[in-house]
Design a protein around this motif. Structure first.
Motif, PDB file in Angstrom:
ATOM      1  N   VAL A 280      39.807  -4.229  -4.542  1.00 32.51           N
ATOM      2  CA  VAL A 280      40.414  -3.338  -3.600  1.00 32.51           C
ATOM      3  C   VAL A 280      40.802  -2.292  -4.495  1.00 32.51           C
ATOM      4  O   VAL A 280      41.821  -2.425  -5.265  1.00 32.51           O
ATOM      5  N   ALA A 281      40.303  -1.038  -4.246  1.00 37.32           N
ATOM      6  CA  ALA A 281      40.443   0.172  -4.944  1.00 37.32           C
ATOM      7  C   ALA A 281      42.054   0.858  -5.010  1.00 37.32           C
ATOM      8  O   ALA A 281      42.215   1.370  -5.889  1.00 37.32           O
ATOM      9  N   ALA A 282      42.431   0.827  -3.712  1.00 29.97           N
ATOM     10  CA  ALA A 282      43.591   1.507  -3.512  1.00 29.97           C
ATOM     11  C   ALA A 282      44.246   0.951  -1.987  1.00 29.97           C
ATOM     12  O   ALA A 282      43.437   0.698  -1.271  1.00 29.97           O
ATOM     13  N   THR A 283      45.354   0.967  -1.918  1.00 26.79           N
ATOM     14  CA  THR A 283      46.178   0.492  -0.752  1.00 26.79           C
ATOM     15  C   THR A 283      47.288   1.574  -0.291  1.00 26.79           C
ATOM     16  O   THR A 283      47.841   2.246  -1.316  1.00 26.79           O
ATOM     17  N   PHE A 284      47.064   1.976   0.922  1.00 23.38           N
ATOM     18  CA  PHE A 284      47.986   2.932   1.610  1.00 23.38           C
ATOM     19  C   PHE A 284      48.674   2.407   2.939  1.00 23.38           C
ATOM     20  O   PHE A 284      48.287   1.605   3.437  1.00 23.38           O
ATOM     21  N   PRO A 285      49.817   2.739   2.920  1.00 25.44           N
ATOM     22  CA  PRO A 285      50.566   2.340   4.339  1.00 25.44           C
ATOM     23  C   PRO A 285      50.147   3.291   5.321  1.00 25.44           C
ATOM     24  O   PRO A 285      49.489   4.428   4.958  1.00 25.44           O
ATOM     25  N   ILE A 286      50.163   2.696   6.559  1.00 27.37           N
ATOM     26  CA  ILE A 286      49.671   3.343   7.705  1.00 27.37           C
ATOM     27  C   ILE A 286      49.997   4.926   7.772  1.00 27.37           C
ATOM     28  O   ILE A 286      49.597   5.706   8.355  1.00 27.37           O
ATOM     29  N   GLU A 287      51.343   5.170   7.411  1.00 27.14           N
ATOM     30  CA  GLU A 287      51.798   6.422   7.416  1.00 27.14           C
ATOM     31  C   GLU A 287      51.076   7.542   6.342  1.00 27.14           C
ATOM     32  O   GLU A 287      51.100   8.819   6.838  1.00 27.14           O
ATOM     33  N   LYS A 288      50.329   7.089   5.643  1.00 20.75           N
ATOM     34  CA  LYS A 288      49.597   7.746   4.445  1.00 20.75           C
ATOM     35  C   LYS A 288      47.969   7.610   4.975  1.00 20.75           C
ATOM     36  O   LYS A 288      47.200   7.948   4.163  1.00 20.75           O
ATOM     37  N   ILE A 289      47.590   7.582   6.284  1.00 15.63           N
ATOM     38  CA  ILE A 289      46.428   7.334   6.640  1.00 15.63           C
ATOM     39  C   ILE A 289      45.604   8.669   6.229  1.00 15.63           C
ATOM     40  O   ILE A 289      44.452   8.358   5.845  1.00 15.63           O
ATOM     41  N   ARG A 290      46.022   9.647   6.451  1.00  7.86           N
ATOM     42  CA  ARG A 290      45.175  10.920   6.091  1.00  7.86           C
ATOM     43  C   ARG A 290      44.845  10.784   4.645  1.00  7.86           C
ATOM     44  O   ARG A 290      43.615  11.358   4.171  1.00  7.86           O
ATOM     45  N   LYS A 304      36.983  -1.022  -2.176  1.00 12.04           N
ATOM     46  CA  LYS A 304      37.671  -0.848  -0.802  1.00 12.04           C
ATOM     47  C   LYS A 304      39.049  -0.138  -0.949  1.00 12.04           C
ATOM     48  O   LYS A 304      39.535  -0.248  -1.919  1.00 12.04           O
ATOM     49  N   ILE A 305      39.065   0.553   0.159  1.00 13.39           N
ATOM     50  CA  ILE A 305      40.484   1.046   0.416  1.00 13.39           C
ATOM     51  C   ILE A 305      41.038   0.170   1.594  1.00 13.39           C
ATOM     52  O   ILE A 305      40.339   0.036   2.608  1.00 13.39           O
ATOM     53  N   VAL A 306      42.061   0.084   1.434  1.00 18.26           N
ATOM     54  CA  VAL A 306      42.754  -0.877   2.691  1.00 18.26           C
ATOM     55  C   VAL A 306      44.154  -0.037   3.121  1.00 18.26           C
ATOM     56  O   VAL A 306      44.782   0.537   2.447  1.00 18.26           O
ATOM     57  N   VAL A 307      44.575  -0.254   4.311  1.00 19.33           N
ATOM     58  CA  VAL A 307      45.649   0.509   4.915  1.00 19.33           C
ATOM     59  C   VAL A 307      46.580  -0.829   5.309  1.00 19.33           C
ATOM     60  O   VAL A 307      46.185  -1.545   6.194  1.00 19.33           O
ATOM     61  N   THR A 308      48.002  -0.629   5.046  1.00 16.88           N
ATOM     62  CA  THR A 308      48.772  -1.928   5.524  1.00 16.88           C
ATOM     63  C   THR A 308      49.447  -1.201   6.406  1.00 16.88           C
ATOM     64  O   THR A 308      50.039  -0.269   6.891  1.00 16.88           O
ATOM     65  N   LEU A 309      49.869  -2.363   7.546  1.00 21.22           N
ATOM     66  CA  LEU A 309      50.756  -2.054   8.609  1.00 21.22           C
ATOM     67  C   LEU A 309      52.108  -2.816   8.453  1.00 21.22           C
ATOM     68  O   LEU A 309      52.269  -3.913   7.797  1.00 21.22           O
TER      69      LEU A 309
END
Length: 309
Positions: A280-290, A304-309
């Motif tokens: 997993v290369a990077a993790t972002f919160p949903i607020e940082k989807i852009r 992979k890039i994943v987005v957490t909620l």
């Protein structure tokens, strides 16, 4: 109310907004998943930026965003007996994954499959598996990978590529992977022999494998497929996943839809057992989807890039 990523016009990351929307509920044959993580794929932002691609998937504006997800079943519709409230699951929900809740069809005709998450598999990793796992399995099945092969993998450091090279190594093949020089050490951890993509690829592959290559899979455009043809690999032992329905030289076009469900189960079990790594290369919160989509679209992510909620 709940959160969801939506867009009302096609374009780059700037069209994506996190909004308050009514909570969806499971109908007959459906379950509702409380999403914990969404796995971002190149196809997600291609759909949100390209009307023709969106239309091919039956998506019209306004639309939700994302496909791959992991989470927990929190609502079960009438007629569903395969899942219960509290089950950890992962799978796909086209244009609905980047949301607090995703309603998923569990019937046999469902476009995307929902399965229980194996013990020992974190949601961040499970969400990174569905599309890349199925695509990697299909790419190698199309060329009938063998232990005697020297296989050239184009785009080896991407989300699909890291699975392809590990699966090919597990099959006993020698693996040469195209990538940018900055990813070479990253690929060597799986005993991949890296070569730089771009002009001169044929000559560089000849230098690394003077005895020739016997198979190839192109995970990014057509450069690797064309190089393999120039190196004398038969077209039926070259696969592509991103060259459209008519790839060069009659090589085999394939994708995740060509894989069987057991392929993903086998990959997930291998990951849970530590036999395959999903970086997993990077993790972002949903607020940082852009920001997450901008990084994905840059095409230089290792894993992979994943987005957490």
């Amino acid at each position: 109310m709940s959160r969801a990523v939506v867009y009302e016009r096609f374009g780059g990351p700037e069209v994506l907004d996190v909004r308050e929307v009514p909570e969806p509920h499971a109908g007959s044959g459906e379950v509702r998943v409380r999403v914990t993580v969404m796995g971002l794929n190149p196809m997600d932002w291609l759909i949100s930026s390209t009307p023709s691609i969106a239309a091919a998937f039956g998506i019209s504006l306004p639309a939700g965003f994302g496909c791959d997800l992991a989470g927990v079943v929190d609502e079960v519709g009438e007629g569903v007996d395969r899942f219960a409230v509290g089950d950890r699951v992962y799978g796909g929900a086209m244009a609905r994954a980047a949301a607090d809740f995703a309603v998923v069809d569990t019937g046999p005709s469902a476009l995307f499959r929902l399965v229980r998450t194996p013990d020992g598999l974190r949601d961040e990793v499970a969400a990174a598996l569905p599309t890349p796992g199925l695509t990697a399995a299909a790419a190698l099945a199309a060329i009938d990978i063998r232990s005697s092969d020297t296989v050239l993998v184009g785009g080896a450091a991407g989300g699909v590529g890291v699975l392809v090279v590990q699966l090919a190594k597990r099959a006993g093949a020698r693996v040469i992977g195209t990538a940018s020089p900055g990813t070479f050490d990253f690929l060597r951890q799986w005993d991949v022999e890296p070569v730089a993509h771009g002009p001169g690829l044929v000559e560089r592959v000849r230098d690394v494998a003077p005895g020739g290559i016997t198979a190839a899979t192109d995970l990014f455009g057509t450069e690797t497929a064309e190089a393999a043809l120039a190196l004398g690999v038969p077209a039926d032992r070259i696969s592509t996943i991103a060259a459209g329905p008519m790839p060069p030289g009659g090589v085999r076009a394939t994708g995740g839809a060509s894989a069987v469900s057991a392929d993903l189960d086998a990959i997930a079990d291998a990951v849970a057992a530590g036999a395959i790594t999903v970086p997993v290369a990077a993790t972002f919160p949903i607020e940082k989807i852009r920001d997450a989509v901008a990084l994905q679209a840059d095409r230089h992510v290792h894993g992979k890039i994943v987005v957490t909620l």
